[in-house]
Structures are given as structure tokens and as C-alpha cells.
Design an enzyme around this catalytic site. Sequence first.
Site, PDB file in Angstrom:
ATOM      1  N   VAL A  31       2.841  30.629 -27.154  1.00 32.25           N
ATOM      2  CA  VAL A  31       1.659  30.166 -27.896  1.00 32.25           C
ATOM      3  C   VAL A  31       2.066  28.965 -28.744  1.00 32.25           C
ATOM      4  O   VAL A  31       3.054  29.044 -29.485  1.00 32.25           O
ATOM      5  CB  VAL A  31       1.091  31.259 -28.825  1.00 32.25           C
ATOM      6  CG1 VAL A  31      -0.141  30.739 -29.572  1.00 32.25           C
ATOM      7  CG2 VAL A  31       0.752  32.530 -28.067  1.00 32.25           C
ATOM      8  N   GLU A  37       8.448  32.619 -28.331  1.00 32.15           N
ATOM      9  CA  GLU A  37       7.734  31.740 -29.272  1.00 32.15           C
ATOM     10  C   GLU A  37       6.850  30.722 -28.563  1.00 32.15           C
ATOM     11  O   GLU A  37       5.711  30.487 -28.950  1.00 32.15           O
ATOM     12  CB  GLU A  37       8.740  31.025 -30.185  1.00 32.15           C
ATOM     13  CG  GLU A  37       8.117  30.139 -31.251  1.00 32.15           C
ATOM     14  CD  GLU A  37       7.261  30.935 -32.230  1.00 32.15           C
ATOM     15  OE1 GLU A  37       6.021  30.900 -32.066  1.00 32.15           O
ATOM     16  OE2 GLU A  37       7.795  31.593 -33.145  1.00 32.15           O
ATOM     17  N   ASP A  66      -5.564  29.885 -19.736  1.00 26.91           N
ATOM     18  CA  ASP A  66      -4.368  29.663 -20.556  1.00 26.91           C
ATOM     19  C   ASP A  66      -4.649  30.029 -22.017  1.00 26.91           C
ATOM     20  O   ASP A  66      -3.825  30.681 -22.677  1.00 26.91           O
ATOM     21  CB  ASP A  66      -3.923  28.198 -20.422  1.00 26.91           C
ATOM     22  CG  ASP A  66      -2.704  27.906 -21.278  1.00 26.91           C
ATOM     23  OD1 ASP A  66      -1.613  28.395 -20.920  1.00 26.91           O
ATOM     24  OD2 ASP A  66      -2.842  27.231 -22.306  1.00 26.91           O
ATOM     25  N   LYS A  97      -3.119  33.174 -24.395  1.00 26.69           N
ATOM     26  CA  LYS A  97      -2.539  33.018 -25.737  1.00 26.69           C
ATOM     27  C   LYS A  97      -3.236  33.943 -26.742  1.00 26.69           C
ATOM     28  O   LYS A  97      -2.582  34.559 -27.593  1.00 26.69           O
ATOM     29  CB  LYS A  97      -2.644  31.563 -26.179  1.00 26.69           C
ATOM     30  CG  LYS A  97      -1.703  30.660 -25.380  1.00 26.69           C
ATOM     31  CD  LYS A  97      -2.036  29.199 -25.568  1.00 26.69           C
ATOM     32  CE  LYS A  97      -1.036  28.327 -24.812  1.00 26.69           C
ATOM     33  NZ  LYS A  97      -1.505  26.946 -24.644  1.00 26.69           N
TER      34      LYS A  97
HETATM   35  P1  NHO Z   1       6.967  23.494 -13.745  1.00 29.30           P
HETATM   36  O1  NHO Z   1       7.318  22.067 -14.066  1.00 29.30           O
HETATM   37  O2  NHO Z   1       6.046  23.787 -12.651  1.00 29.30           O
HETATM   38  O3  NHO Z   1       8.358  24.243 -13.475  1.00 29.30           O
HETATM   39  C1  NHO Z   1       8.433  25.573 -13.036  1.00 29.30           C
HETATM   40  C2  NHO Z   1       9.843  25.796 -12.478  1.00 29.30           C
HETATM   41  O4  NHO Z   1       9.965  27.202 -12.159  1.00 29.30           O
HETATM   42  C3  NHO Z   1      10.158  25.052 -11.189  1.00 29.30           C
HETATM   43  O5  NHO Z   1      11.505  24.625 -11.233  1.00 29.30           O
HETATM   44  C4  NHO Z   1       9.975  26.129 -10.097  1.00 29.30           C
HETATM   45  O6  NHO Z   1      10.753  25.874  -8.937  1.00 29.30           O
HETATM   46  C5  NHO Z   1      10.508  27.322 -10.842  1.00 29.30           C
HETATM   47  N1  NHO Z   1      10.087  28.631 -10.306  1.00 29.30           N
HETATM   48  C6  NHO Z   1       8.836  29.082 -10.075  1.00 29.30           C
HETATM   49  N2  NHO Z   1       8.871  30.348  -9.596  1.00 29.30           N
HETATM   50  C7  NHO Z   1      10.174  30.691  -9.536  1.00 29.30           C
HETATM   51  C8  NHO Z   1      10.870  31.862  -9.145  1.00 29.30           C
HETATM   52  N3  NHO Z   1      10.208  32.950  -8.716  1.00 29.30           N
HETATM   53  N4  NHO Z   1      12.220  31.873  -9.211  1.00 29.30           N
HETATM   54  C9  NHO Z   1      12.915  30.782  -9.625  1.00 29.30           C
HETATM   55  N5  NHO Z   1      12.302  29.646 -10.034  1.00 29.30           N
HETATM   56  C10 NHO Z   1      10.957  29.611  -9.981  1.00 29.30           C
HETATM   57  O7  NHO Z   1       6.373  24.246 -15.049  1.00 29.30           O
HETATM   58  P2  NHO Z   1       6.632  23.868 -16.588  1.00 29.30           P
HETATM   59  O8  NHO Z   1       5.626  22.929 -17.079  1.00 29.30           O
HETATM   60  O9  NHO Z   1       8.072  23.532 -16.772  1.00 29.30           O
HETATM   61  O10 NHO Z   1       6.330  25.278 -17.286  1.00 29.30           O
HETATM   62  C11 NHO Z   1       7.282  26.287 -17.281  1.00 29.30           C
HETATM   63  C12 NHO Z   1       6.788  27.473 -18.094  1.00 29.30           C
HETATM   64  O11 NHO Z   1       6.597  27.059 -19.446  1.00 29.30           O
HETATM   65  C13 NHO Z   1       5.440  28.038 -17.605  1.00 29.30           C
HETATM   66  O12 NHO Z   1       5.461  29.448 -17.717  1.00 29.30           O
HETATM   67  C14 NHO Z   1       4.468  27.468 -18.613  1.00 29.30           C
HETATM   68  O13 NHO Z   1       3.318  28.290 -18.804  1.00 29.30           O
HETATM   69  C15 NHO Z   1       5.329  27.496 -19.857  1.00 29.30           C
HETATM   70  N6  NHO Z   1       4.845  26.654 -20.904  1.00 29.30           N
HETATM   71  C16 NHO Z   1       4.702  25.306 -20.701  1.00 29.30           C
HETATM   72  C17 NHO Z   1       4.122  24.538 -21.685  1.00 29.30           C
HETATM   73  C18 NHO Z   1       4.009  23.044 -21.460  1.00 29.30           C
HETATM   74  O14 NHO Z   1       3.643  22.287 -22.351  1.00 29.30           O
HETATM   75  N7  NHO Z   1       4.355  22.541 -20.260  1.00 29.30           N
HETATM   76  C19 NHO Z   1       3.677  25.201 -22.874  1.00 29.30           C
HETATM   77  C20 NHO Z   1       3.923  26.568 -23.055  1.00 29.30           C
HETATM   78  C21 NHO Z   1       4.499  27.264 -22.070  1.00 29.30           C
HETATM   79  O15 NHO Z   1       2.863  25.114 -25.095  1.00 29.30           O
HETATM   80  C22 NHO Z   1       2.709  24.618 -23.817  1.00 29.30           C
HETATM   81  C23 NHO Z   1       1.373  25.048 -23.270  1.00 29.30           C
HETATM   82  O16 NHO Z   1       0.842  26.078 -23.626  1.00 29.30           O
HETATM   83  C24 NHO Z   1       0.849  24.204 -22.198  1.00 29.30           C
HETATM   84  C25 NHO Z   1      -0.622  24.534 -21.877  1.00 29.30           C
HETATM   85  N8  NHO Z   1      -0.906  24.064 -20.540  1.00 29.30           N
HETATM   86  C26 NHO Z   1      -1.507  23.812 -22.872  1.00 29.30           C
HETATM   87  O17 NHO Z   1      -1.614  24.239 -24.037  1.00 29.30           O
HETATM   88  O18 NHO Z   1      -2.114  22.760 -22.461  1.00 29.30           O
END
Ligand code: NHO
Length: 367
Positions: A149, A146, A226, A230
Site C-alpha cells: 500500500v 509495506e 488495485d 489496498k
Molecule cells: P513487472 O515489471 O511485471 O515484474 C514482475 C517480475 O516477476 C518479472 O521479472 C516476472 O518475470 C516475474 N515473475 C512473475 N511471475 C513469476 C513467478 N511465478 N516466478 C518467478 N518470477 C515471476 O512488475 P513490477 O512493476 O516490478 O511489480 C512487481 C510487484 O510489485 C507486483 O506485485 C506489483 O503489484 C508490486 N508493486 C508495484 C508497484 C509499482 O509502482 N510498480 C507498487 C506497489 C507494488 O506502490 C506501487 C503501486 O501500488 C502501483 C499501482 N499500480 C498504483 O498505485 O498505480
Amino acid sequence: APASQVFIAVIGAGGVGKCFLSQLELLSKRRPTPTLALAYIATSKKALYSGDYAPIAIDHALSALASSTQQPLAPPQLADFLAAAPAPVVVVDNTSSQEVADAYPLFLRRGLHVVTPNKKAFSGSYALWRDIFAASAASGAKVYHESSVGAGLPVISTLKDLVETGDEVTRIEGVFSGTLSFLFNSFAPAAGGGGGGGSKWSAEVTKAKELGYTEPDPRDDLNGLDVARKLTILARLAGLAVESPASFPVQSLIPRELESAASGDEFLRRLPEFDAQMEEIKAAAEAKGKVVRFVGSIDVATKQVRVGLEEFDRSHPIAALQGSDNIISFYTKRYGSHPLIIQGAGAGGEVTAMGVTSDLLKVLSQI
Ligand code: NHO
């Protein structure tokens, strides 16, 4: 009979992963059955798990992980470890890793359920998309994404409901980036009148990163990728076999001179040199009494997908968005000329983790 215990494996403990853990802690207190046992947690550098699947205390998981000396398991070893667990397992991928995403077909074939906000698996090659859903259909293991996007907004579940109930989706359009929404809402506010309002582009980009809105590398937001990811996901759910996010036009907001910046940090450091370029785009719209916004659209009939800047009247709902809000309009046969509209915060750790936690609840209700 429903499972009395379910193992949870958390990969990734960054902005979203940390929020997910605190929601998991609340969930396990609020819903004592099934028992939610954290069996594995990892970042890219460290892992914590026990060969006998002894549960890790959720409230101390991060500090225990920080002092752990265990290495993360590579996906095939992780699949072996988890598939031998004595109860159902849900893998929660909170990374943006392609390597982890590529392992979903393996996880699913081995009967491990997958929930994730990671867009890579669903917006990469169409072959990976097909593999994932074929593996899920073959083993019965569930997969939900979910938050890939619109963060916690019910965008994917709504689109699936429209399609599965036999409605015909004709067009999807809106603002799909929390980061770009935030940037334009503060840089070129609709309420700003004939200019003057708003602050420096580069300063707002840094702020968006600090607020946890951006992708781990903010260039993935500014280059339109990004949003393209989506739209690829939504287009596929609407029935279009989009090959990849590179198979349709995407406008990038990265200054040409910075395309080769070595790192996200170097990019952010040099961005202020190019503030004048965004000021020009803003002024051109203002001269027509409009504001500029970064939008995406999918025309299902003509199979056209596009991502880029558009100008809007100040009174348009897209111009009037606030904060990191997304707005997504579904035009369908059933809804006629008044689209079904979903609006609200589209980025940030808590709202993104909410989508992941609600996906976990969906899996729990089916096992
Ligand atoms: P971080 O803070 O960089 O954390 C990533 C973590 O993964 C770290 O702990 C890292 O060590 C670990 N990691 C990386 N590779 C690894 C591996 N091979 N094995 C084990 N651990 C590993 O990233 P975020 O911000 O916590 O994001 C995490 C995921 O959520 C990403 O896939 C991101 O695309 C997704 N996500 C984030 C957001 C958001 O708001 N931060 C959203 C959706 C999905 O709806 C949001 C969105 O679309 C944001 C977008 N940038 C926008 O619309 O502006």
C-alpha cells in the site's frame, strides 16, 4: 547472537525487482554485517542458483541471470532448497504472482522470512491472510509488506503502530492508486481553470505504464481492483475481517466494450476509441466548478468500504495532488478531527523497492 550471514532469495526481476537489486547492492556495501548473500534469483522464465549456496555477485546478477539455463524452482522445491541453507533466509517476492503468494505459509512454516510488494497474499482470501500470520507466529519467521500500500510511504507501519498502541481507527480515506492519481492529475488538473487543461485519457494511460506506475496489466489499475486490494489490506489491519476485494462496491473505469479485450496490449491499443467517455465525466465535474478523482474509504464502525470516482472542489487537498502522489488520511480517536495524513509518490520502481528494502532492514534487525 545476531546472524553474521543472511541469504537473500529474489523472485521477480522486473521494474521493482531491478530497483530492489540496486538498493540491495548499496545496502550490502553500507552495512558489511550481516553479509547479505544472494542465493537465488528468478524471473518467470529463468533462475540462477548454486546447490552449495555460493553467493551470486549482486552487481552482475541480472546479466548472469539472462545467460543462465536454469529453470525457476516451483515453490515447494524452492522452500526445500532454501530451508536447507546454512544461515537465515529472506525471500523477496517482487512478482505479482498468486502462485508465489500462496506459498508464503509454506515459506514461513519452514522458517523463511518473507518481504514483498506483492498484494496478492494479503488481499486474497481471508483464509490465506490467517494462514500467513499463523505460520509466522508458529515459526517466528517474519513477514513484511509495506509496499503493498502506498509504495515506500509508511502507511502499513503507521496503521500497525496506531492499532498496537491502542488508538481506535475510525476512518481511513484517500487516493491509493499512483496510476489513477497520475491519470487524473494530468487529465483533469485542478489548476486547469474552467477546462481546456489536460490531455487525452488514453495517452496518459500509456504514459503511466511507461513510467512503471501501473500494475503489470494496467487493467488491474483502471478496474479499481488495485485500490480494492489496498483497502482490503488496510481494513484487515484495522480489524475488519474483509472476505475479499470483491466483497464491497468498486467502480471500474474500463469501458464496457473493452472488458473482454484479450490482453493488456490489445486493451491499450483500443482505449483511444473511448476517450469521449472520460471527457464526459470530466466535463460534468467542471460544470460544477469541481474536478473528479478516484478515491477509496473505509468506515471502521459501519464496516463500509467503497472505491470509486468522487468530485472535489479545486482547493481540496485531494484535488491538488501532483504526479503519482497518494494521500492517506487516518481518522482516529487520538487524532480527533485532524487526521494523521501521509502523502507522497505512491508508484514507481524506486519508491516501491524502497519499501521492500526497508522491510528487509526490519527483518535484519530481528535476526
Ligand atoms: P513487472 O515489471 O511485471 O515484474 C514482475 C517480475 O516477476 C518479472 O521479472 C516476472 O518475470 C516475474 N515473475 C512473475 N511471475 C513469476 C513467478 N511465478 N516466478 C518467478 N518470477 C515471476 O512488475 P513490477 O512493476 O516490478 O511489480 C512487481 C510487484 O510489485 C507486483 O506485485 C506489483 O503489484 C508490486 N508493486 C508495484 C508497484 C509499482 O509502482 N510498480 C507498487 C506497489 C507494488 O506502490 C506501487 C503501486 O501500488 C502501483 C499501482 N499500480 C498504483 O498505485 O498505480
